[in-house]
Design an enzyme around this catalytic site. Structure first.
Site, PDB file in Angstrom:
ATOM      1  N   ARG A  56       0.819  -0.684   0.274  1.00 23.73           N
ATOM      2  CA  ARG A  56      -0.740   0.128   0.394  1.00 23.73           C
ATOM      3  C   ARG A  56       1.091   0.703   0.421  1.00 23.73           C
ATOM      4  O   ARG A  56       0.211   2.411   0.532  1.00 23.73           O
ATOM      5  CB  ARG A  56      -0.832  -0.230   1.399  1.00 23.73           C
ATOM      6  CG  ARG A  56      -1.611  -1.411   1.446  1.00 23.73           C
ATOM      7  CD  ARG A  56      -2.580  -1.702   0.030  1.00 23.73           C
ATOM      8  NE  ARG A  56      -3.242  -0.349  -0.018  1.00 23.73           N
ATOM      9  CZ  ARG A  56      -4.973  -0.603   0.292  1.00 23.73           C
ATOM     10  NH1 ARG A  56      -4.980  -1.816   1.202  1.00 23.73           N
ATOM     11  NH2 ARG A  56      -6.075   0.363   0.452  1.00 23.73           N
TER      12      ARG A  56
ATOM     13  N   ARG B 201      -1.620   6.062  -1.061  1.00 21.69           N
ATOM     14  CA  ARG B 201      -1.246   6.506   0.602  1.00 21.69           C
ATOM     15  C   ARG B 201      -2.266   8.136   0.946  1.00 21.69           C
ATOM     16  O   ARG B 201      -2.552   8.372   0.579  1.00 21.69           O
ATOM     17  CB  ARG B 201      -1.026   5.801   1.204  1.00 21.69           C
ATOM     18  CG  ARG B 201      -1.459   4.155   1.884  1.00 21.69           C
ATOM     19  CD  ARG B 201      -2.629   4.186   2.475  1.00 21.69           C
ATOM     20  NE  ARG B 201      -3.493   2.884   2.095  1.00 21.69           N
ATOM     21  CZ  ARG B 201      -3.985   2.771   3.613  1.00 21.69           C
ATOM     22  NH1 ARG B 201      -3.758   2.564   4.310  1.00 21.69           N
ATOM     23  NH2 ARG B 201      -4.894   1.616   3.240  1.00 21.69           N
TER      24      ARG B 201
ATOM     25  N   ARG C 222      -7.125  11.827  -5.870  1.00 24.59           N
ATOM     26  CA  ARG C 222      -8.750  11.535  -5.216  1.00 24.59           C
ATOM     27  C   ARG C 222      -9.138  13.317  -5.164  1.00 24.59           C
ATOM     28  O   ARG C 222     -10.411  12.957  -4.752  1.00 24.59           O
ATOM     29  CB  ARG C 222      -7.816  10.967  -3.818  1.00 24.59           C
ATOM     30  CG  ARG C 222      -7.502  10.234  -4.062  1.00 24.59           C
ATOM     31  CD  ARG C 222      -8.689   8.493  -3.997  1.00 24.59           C
ATOM     32  NE  ARG C 222      -9.490   7.987  -3.404  1.00 24.59           N
ATOM     33  CZ  ARG C 222     -10.345   8.718  -3.606  1.00 24.59           C
ATOM     34  NH1 ARG C 222     -11.154   9.339  -3.719  1.00 24.59           N
ATOM     35  NH2 ARG C 222     -10.946   8.165  -2.360  1.00 24.59           N
TER      36      ARG C 222
ATOM     37  N   ASP D 201      -6.584  -2.470  -7.083  1.00 24.50           N
ATOM     38  CA  ASP D 201      -7.348  -3.097  -6.065  1.00 24.50           C
ATOM     39  C   ASP D 201      -7.739  -3.866  -6.155  1.00 24.50           C
ATOM     40  O   ASP D 201      -7.492  -4.613  -6.923  1.00 24.50           O
ATOM     41  CB  ASP D 201      -8.718  -2.356  -5.620  1.00 24.50           C
ATOM     42  CG  ASP D 201      -9.085  -2.437  -4.185  1.00 24.50           C
ATOM     43  OD1 ASP D 201      -8.542  -2.059  -3.038  1.00 24.50           O
ATOM     44  OD2 ASP D 201      -9.603  -3.461  -4.333  1.00 24.50           O
TER      45      ASP D 201
ATOM     46  N   TYR E 184     -15.450 -10.939   0.906  1.00 24.21           N
ATOM     47  CA  TYR E 184     -16.228  -9.314   0.718  1.00 24.21           C
ATOM     48  C   TYR E 184     -17.076  -9.768  -0.128  1.00 24.21           C
ATOM     49  O   TYR E 184     -18.580  -9.301   0.265  1.00 24.21           O
ATOM     50  CB  TYR E 184     -15.022  -8.632  -0.039  1.00 24.21           C
ATOM     51  CG  TYR E 184     -14.200  -8.355   0.742  1.00 24.21           C
ATOM     52  CD1 TYR E 184     -14.223  -6.706   1.484  1.00 24.21           C
ATOM     53  CD2 TYR E 184     -12.687  -8.997   0.772  1.00 24.21           C
ATOM     54  CE1 TYR E 184     -13.367  -6.013   2.093  1.00 24.21           C
ATOM     55  CE2 TYR E 184     -11.715  -8.170   1.264  1.00 24.21           C
ATOM     56  CZ  TYR E 184     -12.012  -6.885   1.952  1.00 24.21           C
ATOM     57  OH  TYR E 184     -11.282  -5.912   2.939  1.00 24.21           O
TER      58      TYR E 184
HETATM   59  O1  CP3 Z   1      -0.271  -1.570  -2.476  1.00 25.23           O
HETATM   60  C1  CP3 Z   1      -0.087  -0.473  -3.406  1.00 25.23           C
HETATM   61  O2  CP3 Z   1       0.065   0.569  -2.253  1.00 25.23           O
HETATM   62  C2  CP3 Z   1      -1.058  -0.677  -4.417  1.00 25.23           C
HETATM   63  C3  CP3 Z   1      -2.722  -0.388  -4.476  1.00 25.23           C
HETATM   64  C4  CP3 Z   1      -3.236  -1.197  -3.301  1.00 25.23           C
HETATM   65  C5  CP3 Z   1      -4.575  -0.860  -3.245  1.00 25.23           C
HETATM   66  N1  CP3 Z   1      -5.640  -1.583  -2.220  1.00 25.23           N
HETATM   67  C6  CP3 Z   1      -5.624   0.911  -3.603  1.00 25.23           C
HETATM   68  C7  CP3 Z   1      -6.281   1.199  -2.629  1.00 25.23           C
HETATM   69  C8  CP3 Z   1      -3.293  -2.761  -3.127  1.00 25.23           C
HETATM   70  C9  CP3 Z   1      -2.550  -3.590  -3.070  1.00 25.23           C
HETATM   71  C10 CP3 Z   1      -4.810  -2.887  -3.000  1.00 25.23           C
HETATM   72  C11 CP3 Z   1      -4.864  -4.094  -1.991  1.00 25.23           C
HETATM   73  C12 CP3 Z   1      -6.469  -4.412  -1.043  1.00 25.23           C
HETATM   74  N2  CP3 Z   1      -7.484  -3.887  -1.448  1.00 25.23           N
HETATM   75  C13 CP3 Z   1      -5.896  -5.356  -0.069  1.00 25.23           C
HETATM   76  C14 CP3 Z   1      -4.781  -6.189   0.217  1.00 25.23           C
HETATM   77  C15 CP3 Z   1      -4.070  -5.925   0.527  1.00 25.23           C
HETATM   78  C16 CP3 Z   1      -4.641  -6.087   2.289  1.00 25.23           C
HETATM   79  O3  CP3 Z   1      -4.594  -4.164   2.679  1.00 25.23           O
HETATM   80  O4  CP3 Z   1      -4.866  -6.347   3.228  1.00 25.23           O
HETATM   81  C17 CP3 Z   1      -7.077  -5.552   0.553  1.00 25.23           C
HETATM   82  C18 CP3 Z   1      -8.009  -5.987   1.337  1.00 25.23           C
HETATM   83  C19 CP3 Z   1      -8.333  -4.446  -0.699  1.00 25.23           C
HETATM   84  C20 CP3 Z   1      -9.617  -3.808   0.230  1.00 25.23           C
HETATM   85  C21 CP3 Z   1     -10.242  -2.516   0.136  1.00 25.23           C
HETATM   86  N3  CP3 Z   1      -9.613  -1.704  -0.575  1.00 25.23           N
HETATM   87  C22 CP3 Z   1     -10.162  -2.504   1.112  1.00 25.23           C
HETATM   88  C23 CP3 Z   1     -10.513  -2.600   2.804  1.00 25.23           C
HETATM   89  C24 CP3 Z   1      -9.978  -0.437   1.129  1.00 25.23           C
HETATM   90  C25 CP3 Z   1     -10.501   0.728   2.158  1.00 25.23           C
HETATM   91  C26 CP3 Z   1      -9.796   0.521   3.362  1.00 25.23           C
HETATM   92  C27 CP3 Z   1      -8.305   0.761   2.898  1.00 25.23           C
HETATM   93  O5  CP3 Z   1      -7.631  -0.475   3.205  1.00 25.23           O
HETATM   94  O6  CP3 Z   1      -7.558   2.220   2.451  1.00 25.23           O
HETATM   95  C28 CP3 Z   1      -9.649  -0.308  -0.790  1.00 25.23           C
HETATM   96  C29 CP3 Z   1      -9.740   0.959  -1.151  1.00 25.23           C
HETATM   97  C30 CP3 Z   1      -8.362   1.084  -1.439  1.00 25.23           C
HETATM   98  N4  CP3 Z   1      -7.598   0.389  -2.566  1.00 25.23           N
HETATM   99  C31 CP3 Z   1      -7.175   2.395  -1.157  1.00 25.23           C
HETATM  100  C32 CP3 Z   1      -6.491   2.026  -2.349  1.00 25.23           C
HETATM  101  C33 CP3 Z   1      -5.656   3.448  -1.801  1.00 25.23           C
HETATM  102  C34 CP3 Z   1      -7.959   3.897  -0.961  1.00 25.23           C
HETATM  103  C35 CP3 Z   1      -8.426   3.991  -1.685  1.00 25.23           C
HETATM  104  C36 CP3 Z   1      -8.684   6.005  -0.968  1.00 25.23           C
HETATM  105  O7  CP3 Z   1      -9.681   6.321   0.104  1.00 25.23           O
HETATM  106  O8  CP3 Z   1      -7.764   7.088  -1.178  1.00 25.23           O
END
Ligand code: CP3
Length: 335
Positions: A23, A27, A36, A72, A146
């Site tokens: 992540r 971020r 964003r 994602d 999910y």
């Molecule tokens: O690693 C990276 O920087 C690449 C991008 C990436 C995202 N999601 C973008 C994203 C990756 C590798 C993921 C994987 C992901 N997504 C996982 C597995 C990794 C982990 O954290 O265990 C899971 C469970 C998800 C599902 C998901 N997507 C959740 C639970 C959320 C919201 C909570 C959170 O962790 O932010 C998302 C949204 C999401 N996916 C965001 C990003 C950058 C947040 C968006 C924002 O509000 O700006």
């Protein structure tokens, strides 16, 4: 070309410990925050030029040794017909969850054409970057959680109840998702991804017997199917200490470790496989001295210059200070 990360996945000796962060893209970094204001997360992932910019930002600002595709895990179920939104401060929320075994029928097959935008992002990254590009997918259990819960959960009760009540249909759902995962990752490798990581973020919710019987066979099949892709495969999960010998037994080059298991213990169990991890993300919010002390203690347990990739035990918290993270990358590089 900086190939420290790729050499570490093969267990080769490296002159400097490679670092990247789960992540790291999207971020708190300023370029991402700015984008964003105008675009949703999914919209950004589907716009290859912007997604590439978001993936590149941490390479330039933090100095990490690998890039993770900005995407994602929910893009795969979306390509299989699942309708969802990513809700701010919540996460993925589905229009309709899987409530009964019959609902599984609504899942379609995965067609790589539906994620052409991801392939395009990878091609742009390969053109512009001198560090390896990591592709990724969610693992079937984490994806299924999910689909069945319909939104993020902290107990996974509905998922586990489904798995325990309908073992045959569970197996079918896991098989369908597994096939999707393999094709989804093959499409990323075909576009140029130089490594793949499978995120089984929530699998630690299971008992050892549940994991062994109802998840592990699918993970074995996924990793076996990906062997022919000839890129390093990373198996990541959290809360896996209680299942670590099974978890690390799949045919992968690299095993992810979280902070609940020491690197020393993990090494004993995972044997020759490379390790990736395992700093508690909360440590990033501690005083600098505590950060370096924690890193030093971890590095005293293993050889950080052979078969090891520095990372957090889970994703980068949005609260982390970019300047501290950058300093940490330099610190790890100096060891
Ligand atoms: O690693 C990276 O920087 C690449 C991008 C990436 C995202 N999601 C973008 C994203 C990756 C590798 C993921 C994987 C992901 N997504 C996982 C597995 C990794 C982990 O954290 O265990 C899971 C469970 C998800 C599902 C998901 N997507 C959740 C639970 C959320 C919201 C909570 C959170 O962790 O932010 C998302 C949204 C999401 N996916 C965001 C990003 C950058 C947040 C968006 C924002 O509000 O700006």
């Amino acid at each position: 070309m900086n190939d420290l990360f790729l050499r570490a996945t093969k267990g080769e000796k490296v002159e400097r410990t490679p670092v990247w962060f789960m992540r790291q893209a999207g971020r708190s970094l300023p370029g991402y925050r700015k984008l964003r204001e105008k675009y949703g997360v999914l919209e950004l992932t589907q716009n290859s030029e912007l997604a590439a910019q978001v993936s590149i930002e941490p390479i330039e600002l933090l100095g990490v040794d690998a890039s993770i595709l900005f995407a994602d895990i929910m893009l795969l179920p979306m390509a299989m017909g699942v309708k969802l939104e990513i809700v701010e401060n919540v996460g993925p929320v589905l229009s309709k969850a899987i409530d009964t075994p019959q609902d599984i029928r609504e899942l379609g097959d995965f067609d790589p054409k539906d994620v052409e935008f991801l392939q395009q992002t990878i091609r742009i990254l390969r053109e512009r970057l001198e560090v390896p590009v990591i592709g990724f997918s969610g693992a079937p259990f984490t994806l299924a959680s999910y689909l069945i819960e319909g939104r993020p959960s902290r107990t996974w009760l509905k998922t586990k109840a489904f798995m325990l009540s309908h073992p045959k249909e569970w197996d079918r759902l896991m098989t369908l998702l597994s096939r999707g995962v393999v094709e989804y990752l093959r499409a990323q490798v075909a576009a140029g991804a130089q490594a793949v990581q499978v995120f089984d973020s929530w699998v630690g919710a299971l008992s050892p017997a549940q994991y062994r019987e109802q998840v592990l066979p699918h993970m074995r099949r996924i990793f076996a199917s990906l062997k022919g892709s000839k890129v390093p495969r990373i198996h990541f999960g959290t809360n896996t200490a209680g299942i670590f010998s099974d978890f690390s037994s799949v045919d992968a080059e690299v095993i992810g470790v979280d902070w609940r298991l020491s690197l020393k213990e993990a090494k004993k169990i995972a044997g020759k496989k490379a390790l990736q991890g395992n700093l508690d993300p909360a440590v990033l919010l501690a005083p600098w001295k505590t950060i370096t002390k924690t890193v030093d203690a971890a590095f005293a347990e293993i050889n950080p210059k052979r078969g090891y990739i520095f990372n957090l035990g889970h994703g980068m918290p949005p609260e982390a200070d970019d300047a501290v993270v950058r300093k940490l990358v330099q610190y790890v590089h100096s060891k």
